[in-house]
Write an enzyme that holds these catalytic residues in place. Structure first.
Site, PDB file in Angstrom:
ATOM      1  N   ARG A 108       1.039  -1.224  -0.284  1.00 10.08           N
ATOM      2  CA  ARG A 108       0.022  -0.152   0.519  1.00 10.08           C
ATOM      3  C   ARG A 108       0.548   1.070   0.071  1.00 10.08           C
ATOM      4  O   ARG A 108       1.508   1.427   1.366  1.00 10.08           O
ATOM      5  CB  ARG A 108      -0.586  -0.089   1.193  1.00 10.08           C
ATOM      6  CG  ARG A 108      -1.782   0.889   1.671  1.00 10.08           C
ATOM      7  CD  ARG A 108      -2.748   1.345   2.456  1.00 10.08           C
ATOM      8  NE  ARG A 108      -3.707   0.485   2.222  1.00 10.08           N
ATOM      9  CZ  ARG A 108      -5.541   1.136   2.388  1.00 10.08           C
ATOM     10  NH1 ARG A 108      -5.117   1.403   3.317  1.00 10.08           N
ATOM     11  NH2 ARG A 108      -6.204   0.146   1.898  1.00 10.08           N
ATOM     12  N   CYS A 269     -16.626   1.581  -0.177  1.00  9.47           N
ATOM     13  CA  CYS A 269     -15.178   1.147   0.271  1.00  9.47           C
ATOM     14  C   CYS A 269     -14.865   0.831   1.745  1.00  9.47           C
ATOM     15  O   CYS A 269     -14.126  -0.121   2.384  1.00  9.47           O
ATOM     16  CB  CYS A 269     -14.154   1.363  -0.694  1.00  9.47           C
ATOM     17  SG  CYS A 269     -13.828   2.861  -0.125  1.00  9.47           S
ATOM     18  N   ARG A 297     -13.597  -9.159   1.206  1.00  8.17           N
ATOM     19  CA  ARG A 297     -12.730  -8.917   0.095  1.00  8.17           C
ATOM     20  C   ARG A 297     -11.399  -9.870   1.163  1.00  8.17           C
ATOM     21  O   ARG A 297     -10.533 -10.078   0.442  1.00  8.17           O
ATOM     22  CB  ARG A 297     -12.093  -7.518   1.577  1.00  8.17           C
ATOM     23  CG  ARG A 297     -12.296  -5.610   1.267  1.00  8.17           C
ATOM     24  CD  ARG A 297     -12.213  -5.733  -0.271  1.00  8.17           C
ATOM     25  NE  ARG A 297     -10.697  -5.637  -0.793  1.00  8.17           N
ATOM     26  CZ  ARG A 297      -9.986  -4.327   0.046  1.00  8.17           C
ATOM     27  NH1 ARG A 297     -10.539  -3.346   0.506  1.00  8.17           N
ATOM     28  NH2 ARG A 297      -8.736  -4.522   0.214  1.00  8.17           N
TER      29      ARG A 297
END
Ligand code: CP
Ligand code: NVA
Length: 310
Positions: A108, A269, A297
């Site tokens: 990330r 999200c 997820r």
């Protein structure tokens, strides 16, 4: 599908633009097999995944690590503050060193170019856990969740608010891969990246999907099957005051939903900021499927880790 799955082995997962509609479908089907418990539970035994974090994360971090552990592998949480990159070591060297220890690197990052640099130098697959530009793990889950609720219907998805977010960029592409109709309602200064619009439109030519970007939130919401929003203040943005001025008309609230189809599902999200992009009554109300989306997820993370990376 088995041959499509096989050809995905070893690939990077930086953006859904790197996948064909058939490959995307194969990932969705494999996600379903994981959710239904049809995949051997030890497919990642003896495998290691490095998880690099330059930014905070709850859903992505936990779904990726639980997915790895659940499939018999080991996920190493590596915030950049604890890596030598915090003292100036390059991502080039980090990629090369980690490639000698692990079977995949998930990251990330603040800048998408960091993922490209990792992918350039790593000899193992790189998985995008969110960059400033794309959030492909999220969009894969989003379409998976839409299919759970709508089956094979060609849905109309309406994205409202910050059209230039990672989440919207990836969902525009995922929608095109799935052949859906997609409308972005956003202030002109926050329309999606032009190149990504043009790439999504190219995919729509093959899949008979569509993509439109407009300013009016009510006009956009008309007859929507899915209304989707994301925070107006993504991690790393700076023009706070301008956003505070421009985004309020795009709030997902009961009035806005009255223009959508009666069966509309609301997606986000998360994390969401209640009272900003979405009201409490909508976020926790009967149309919201955000927690189902969050749960998924895990299942899609398993498919990505298993199919692409190891
Ligand atoms: N949706 C999502 O990526 O959430 P996190 O930032 O908590 O990982
Ligand atoms: N657009 C948001 C997504 C968070 C999951 C952000 O980048 O902060």
């Amino acid at each position: 599908m088995a041959s499509v799955i096989r050809r995905l082995k070893g690939r990077d997962f930086l953006t859904l633009l790197d996948f064909t509609p058939l490959e995307f479908k194969a990932l969705l089907e494999r996600s379903k097999e994981h959710k239904w418990g049809l995949v051997k539970s030890n497919v990642l035994r003896g495998k290691y995944v490095a998880g690099i974090f330059e930014k905070p994360s709850t859903r992505t971090r936990v779904s990726m690590s639980v997915a790895t552990f659940d499939l018999g592998g080991v996920f190493l949480e590596l915030p950049t503050s604890s890596l030598q990159v915090s003292r100036g070591e390059t991502f080039r060297d980090t990629a090369q060193v980690l490639s000698r220890f692990v079977n995949a690197i998930a990251a990330r990052v603040k800048s998408h170019s960091t993922l490209e640099e990792l992918a350039r130098w790593a000899t193992v697959p790189i998985i995008n856990m969110l960059s400033n530009k794309f959030h492909p793990l999220q969009a894969l889950t989003d379409v998976f969740t839409i299919i759970e609720f709508f089956g094979s219907k060609k849905v109309k998805i309406v994205f409202l608010g910050d059209g230039a977010t990672n989440t919207n960029h990836s969902l525009m592409i995922a929608s095109a891969l799935a052949g859906y109709d997609y409308v972005v309602g956003a202030p002109r200064d926050y329309w999606p990246d032009k190149e990504i619009i043009s790439e999504a439109k190219k995919i729509n030519e093959q899949t008979k999907g569509s993509l439109e970007v407009i300013e009016g939130p009510i006009e956009a919401a008309k007859d929507a099957d899915v209304v989707y929003t994301d925070t107006w203040f993504s991690m790393g943005i700076s023009d706070i005051e301008k956003r505070k001025d421009l985004f309020p008309p795009y709030q997902v609230n009961s009035n806005l939903l009255s223009h959508a189809a009666p069966h509309v599902k609301v997606m986000h999200c998360q994390p969401w900021f209640i009272g900003q992009e979405i009201t409490e009554e909508v976020a926790y109300g009967p149309h919201s499927i955000a927690f189902e989306q969050a749960e998924n997820r895990l299942h899609t993370a398993k498919a990505v880790l298993e199919v692409l990376s190891i």
